[in-house]
Motif scaffolding. Sequence first.
Motif, PDB file in Angstrom:
ATOM      1  N   LYS A 133       0.845  -1.199   0.000  1.00 44.02           N
ATOM      2  CA  LYS A 133       0.000   0.000   0.000  1.00 44.02           C
ATOM      3  C   LYS A 133       0.878   1.246   0.000  1.00 44.02           C
ATOM      4  O   LYS A 133       1.885   1.308   0.686  1.00 44.02           O
ATOM      5  CB  LYS A 133      -0.927   0.011   1.208  1.00 44.02           C
ATOM      6  N   HIS A 134       0.449   2.240  -0.785  1.00 44.96           N
ATOM      7  CA  HIS A 134       1.157   3.524  -0.872  1.00 44.96           C
ATOM      8  C   HIS A 134       0.433   4.536   0.008  1.00 44.96           C
ATOM      9  O   HIS A 134      -0.792   4.527   0.067  1.00 44.96           O
ATOM     10  CB  HIS A 134       1.188   4.002  -2.325  1.00 44.96           C
ATOM     11  N   PRO A 135       1.161   5.452   0.668  1.00 45.49           N
ATOM     12  CA  PRO A 135       0.511   6.438   1.534  1.00 45.49           C
ATOM     13  C   PRO A 135      -0.516   7.332   0.841  1.00 45.49           C
ATOM     14  O   PRO A 135      -1.461   7.791   1.462  1.00 45.49           O
ATOM     15  CB  PRO A 135       1.675   7.288   2.057  1.00 45.49           C
ATOM     16  N   GLU A 136      -0.359   7.567  -0.474  1.00 41.08           N
ATOM     17  CA  GLU A 136      -1.311   8.431  -1.189  1.00 41.08           C
ATOM     18  C   GLU A 136      -2.479   7.642  -1.761  1.00 41.08           C
ATOM     19  O   GLU A 136      -3.398   8.225  -2.312  1.00 41.08           O
ATOM     20  CB  GLU A 136      -0.603   9.201  -2.306  1.00 41.08           C
ATOM     21  N   GLY A 137      -2.448   6.309  -1.647  1.00 45.03           N
ATOM     22  CA  GLY A 137      -3.459   5.433  -2.229  1.00 45.03           C
ATOM     23  C   GLY A 137      -2.815   4.491  -3.222  1.00 45.03           C
ATOM     24  O   GLY A 137      -1.678   4.686  -3.647  1.00 45.03           O
ATOM     25  N   GLY A 138      -3.509   3.442  -3.578  1.00 45.03           N
ATOM     26  CA  GLY A 138      -2.974   2.470  -4.517  1.00 45.03           C
ATOM     27  C   GLY A 138      -1.927   1.568  -3.880  1.00 45.03           C
ATOM     28  O   GLY A 138      -1.771   1.519  -2.657  1.00 45.03           O
ATOM     29  N   TYR A 139      -1.204   0.866  -4.752  1.00 48.41           N
ATOM     30  CA  TYR A 139      -0.186  -0.110  -4.340  1.00 48.41           C
ATOM     31  C   TYR A 139       1.067   0.132  -5.177  1.00 48.41           C
ATOM     32  O   TYR A 139       0.973   0.459  -6.358  1.00 48.41           O
ATOM     33  CB  TYR A 139      -0.700  -1.531  -4.583  1.00 48.41           C
ATOM     34  N   TYR A 140       2.240  -0.097  -4.587  1.00 53.23           N
ATOM     35  CA  TYR A 140       3.460   0.205  -5.333  1.00 53.23           C
ATOM     36  C   TYR A 140       4.625  -0.691  -4.930  1.00 53.23           C
ATOM     37  O   TYR A 140       4.588  -1.371  -3.900  1.00 53.23           O
ATOM     38  CB  TYR A 140       3.861   1.663  -5.122  1.00 53.23           C
ATOM     39  N   LEU A 141       5.665  -0.634  -5.752  1.00 50.70           N
ATOM     40  CA  LEU A 141       6.942  -1.265  -5.456  1.00 50.70           C
ATOM     41  C   LEU A 141       8.015  -0.478  -6.196  1.00 50.70           C
ATOM     42  O   LEU A 141       7.887  -0.250  -7.405  1.00 50.70           O
ATOM     43  CB  LEU A 141       6.963  -2.724  -5.940  1.00 50.70           C
ATOM     44  N   ARG A 142       9.042  -0.050  -5.476  1.00 49.69           N
ATOM     45  CA  ARG A 142      10.174   0.597  -6.161  1.00 49.69           C
ATOM     46  C   ARG A 142      10.917  -0.479  -6.930  1.00 49.69           C
ATOM     47  O   ARG A 142      11.293  -1.498  -6.360  1.00 49.69           O
ATOM     48  CB  ARG A 142      11.112   1.273  -5.170  1.00 49.69           C
ATOM     49  N   THR A 143      11.092  -0.250  -8.223  1.00 49.18           N
ATOM     50  CA  THR A 143      11.689  -1.262  -9.091  1.00 49.18           C
ATOM     51  C   THR A 143      13.073  -0.889  -9.578  1.00 49.18           C
ATOM     52  O   THR A 143      13.862  -1.761  -9.908  1.00 49.18           O
ATOM     53  CB  THR A 143      10.793  -1.504 -10.327  1.00 49.18           C
ATOM     54  N   GLU A 144      13.337   0.388  -9.685  1.00 50.18           N
ATOM     55  CA  GLU A 144      14.611   0.847 -10.242  1.00 50.18           C
ATOM     56  C   GLU A 144      15.119   2.025  -9.428  1.00 50.18           C
ATOM     57  O   GLU A 144      14.331   2.844  -8.949  1.00 50.18           O
ATOM     58  CB  GLU A 144      14.441   1.338 -11.691  1.00 50.18           C
ATOM     59  N   GLU A 145      16.431   2.089  -9.301  1.00 46.49           N
ATOM     60  CA  GLU A 145      17.067   3.306  -8.796  1.00 46.49           C
ATOM     61  C   GLU A 145      18.485   3.328  -9.312  1.00 46.49           C
ATOM     62  O   GLU A 145      19.149   2.302  -9.400  1.00 46.49           O
ATOM     63  CB  GLU A 145      17.006   3.408  -7.273  1.00 46.49           C
ATOM     64  N   SER A 146      18.905   4.494  -9.688  1.00 43.11           N
ATOM     65  CA  SER A 146      20.222   4.669 -10.266  1.00 43.11           C
ATOM     66  C   SER A 146      21.311   4.438  -9.223  1.00 43.11           C
ATOM     67  O   SER A 146      21.134   4.758  -8.047  1.00 43.11           O
ATOM     68  CB  SER A 146      20.332   6.101 -10.801  1.00 43.11           C
ATOM     69  N   GLU A 147      22.430   3.885  -9.678  1.00 39.40           N
ATOM     70  CA  GLU A 147      23.601   3.821  -8.800  1.00 39.40           C
ATOM     71  C   GLU A 147      24.255   5.198  -8.746  1.00 39.40           C
ATOM     72  O   GLU A 147      24.892   5.548  -7.758  1.00 39.40           O
ATOM     73  CB  GLU A 147      24.590   2.775  -9.302  1.00 39.40           C
ATOM     74  N   GLU A 148      24.058   5.982  -9.802  1.00 39.42           N
ATOM     75  CA  GLU A 148      24.621   7.331  -9.866  1.00 39.42           C
ATOM     76  C   GLU A 148      23.785   8.270  -9.000  1.00 39.42           C
ATOM     77  O   GLU A 148      22.572   8.117  -8.898  1.00 39.42           O
ATOM     78  CB  GLU A 148      24.613   7.814 -11.317  1.00 39.42           C
ATOM     79  N   THR A 149      24.444   9.229  -8.386  1.00 36.46           N
ATOM     80  CA  THR A 149      23.732  10.190  -7.548  1.00 36.46           C
ATOM     81  C   THR A 149      23.989  11.607  -8.040  1.00 36.46           C
ATOM     82  O   THR A 149      24.925  11.861  -8.795  1.00 36.46           O
ATOM     83  CB  THR A 149      24.168  10.081  -6.069  1.00 36.46           C
ATOM     84  N   VAL A 150      23.133  12.508  -7.600  1.00 31.46           N
ATOM     85  CA  VAL A 150      23.292  13.937  -7.859  1.00 31.46           C
ATOM     86  C   VAL A 150      23.022  14.654  -6.546  1.00 31.46           C
ATOM     87  O   VAL A 150      22.437  14.087  -5.620  1.00 31.46           O
ATOM     88  CB  VAL A 150      22.306  14.445  -8.945  1.00 31.46           C
ATOM     89  N   VAL A 151      23.435  15.909  -6.481  1.00 29.71           N
ATOM     90  CA  VAL A 151      23.151  16.710  -5.299  1.00 29.71           C
ATOM     91  C   VAL A 151      22.034  17.680  -5.661  1.00 29.71           C
ATOM     92  O   VAL A 151      22.120  18.411  -6.649  1.00 29.71           O
ATOM     93  CB  VAL A 151      24.406  17.470  -4.808  1.00 29.71           C
ATOM     94  N   ARG A 152      20.975  17.659  -4.858  1.00 29.30           N
ATOM     95  CA  ARG A 152      19.833  18.553  -5.051  1.00 29.30           C
ATOM     96  C   ARG A 152      19.478  19.139  -3.696  1.00 29.30           C
ATOM     97  O   ARG A 152      19.242  18.391  -2.745  1.00 29.30           O
ATOM     98  CB  ARG A 152      18.641  17.782  -5.622  1.00 29.30           C
ATOM     99  N   ASN A 153      19.434  20.470  -3.621  1.00 30.56           N
ATOM    100  CA  ASN A 153      19.139  21.151  -2.353  1.00 30.56           C
ATOM    101  C   ASN A 153      20.045  20.651  -1.223  1.00 30.56           C
ATOM    102  O   ASN A 153      19.585  20.335  -0.133  1.00 30.56           O
ATOM    103  CB  ASN A 153      17.662  20.984  -1.964  1.00 30.56           C
ATOM    104  N   ASN A 154      21.325  20.549  -1.544  1.00 34.57           N
ATOM    105  CA  ASN A 154      22.350  20.114  -0.584  1.00 34.57           C
ATOM    106  C   ASN A 154      22.115  18.700  -0.061  1.00 34.57           C
ATOM    107  O   ASN A 154      22.585  18.345   1.018  1.00 34.57           O
ATOM    108  CB  ASN A 154      22.454  21.090   0.592  1.00 34.57           C
TER     109      ASN A 154
END
Length: 161
Positions: free
Chosen positions: A15-36
């Motif tokens: 269950k997702h907090p906003e409704g529906g159902y989810y699963l994180r499937t992908e995430e990059s190994e590379e990172t960026v800096v956003r808002n420190n």
Amino acid sequence: MKSQQEWIDTLQLEKHPEGGYYLRTEESEETVVRNNQERKLYTSIYFLLTTESPSHFHQLTVDEIWYYHDGEPLTVHCIFEDGHYEQIKIGKDISKGERLHYTVPKGTIFGSTVDKDYALVSCAVIPGFDFTDFKLFTKKELLEKFPEHEMIIDKLTLEKI
């Protein structure tokens, strides 16, 4: 076509907090800096919405791209930063104006509904999703700001978070 429960079980959706159902499937190994803050370059989820469990109005500080996979068409309800409301249909029937994918611009207040049964989509966020970029709204908050959109706000917001 699989049933909604078959997809939930097969993909091991939660269950997702906003409704529906989810699963994180992908995430990059590379990172960026956003808002420190160091963030994944991108993330992606499977997201299944049902008539009983829509995506409630929320807002992100980054763009989100929705990709249609299976089930019924889904409607993304958008209240854009200038206050105008628009419905975008995501599905496979292009002849009926449906789109296979849609990008929700950052800052847009949006939620999604399915008229019948369920819809399975993927959502990609760049830079990667973090709950610090996410705001869920109460009915009172949105009605004060957008009283002209009362019907859809009543449908897609919670009294309390």
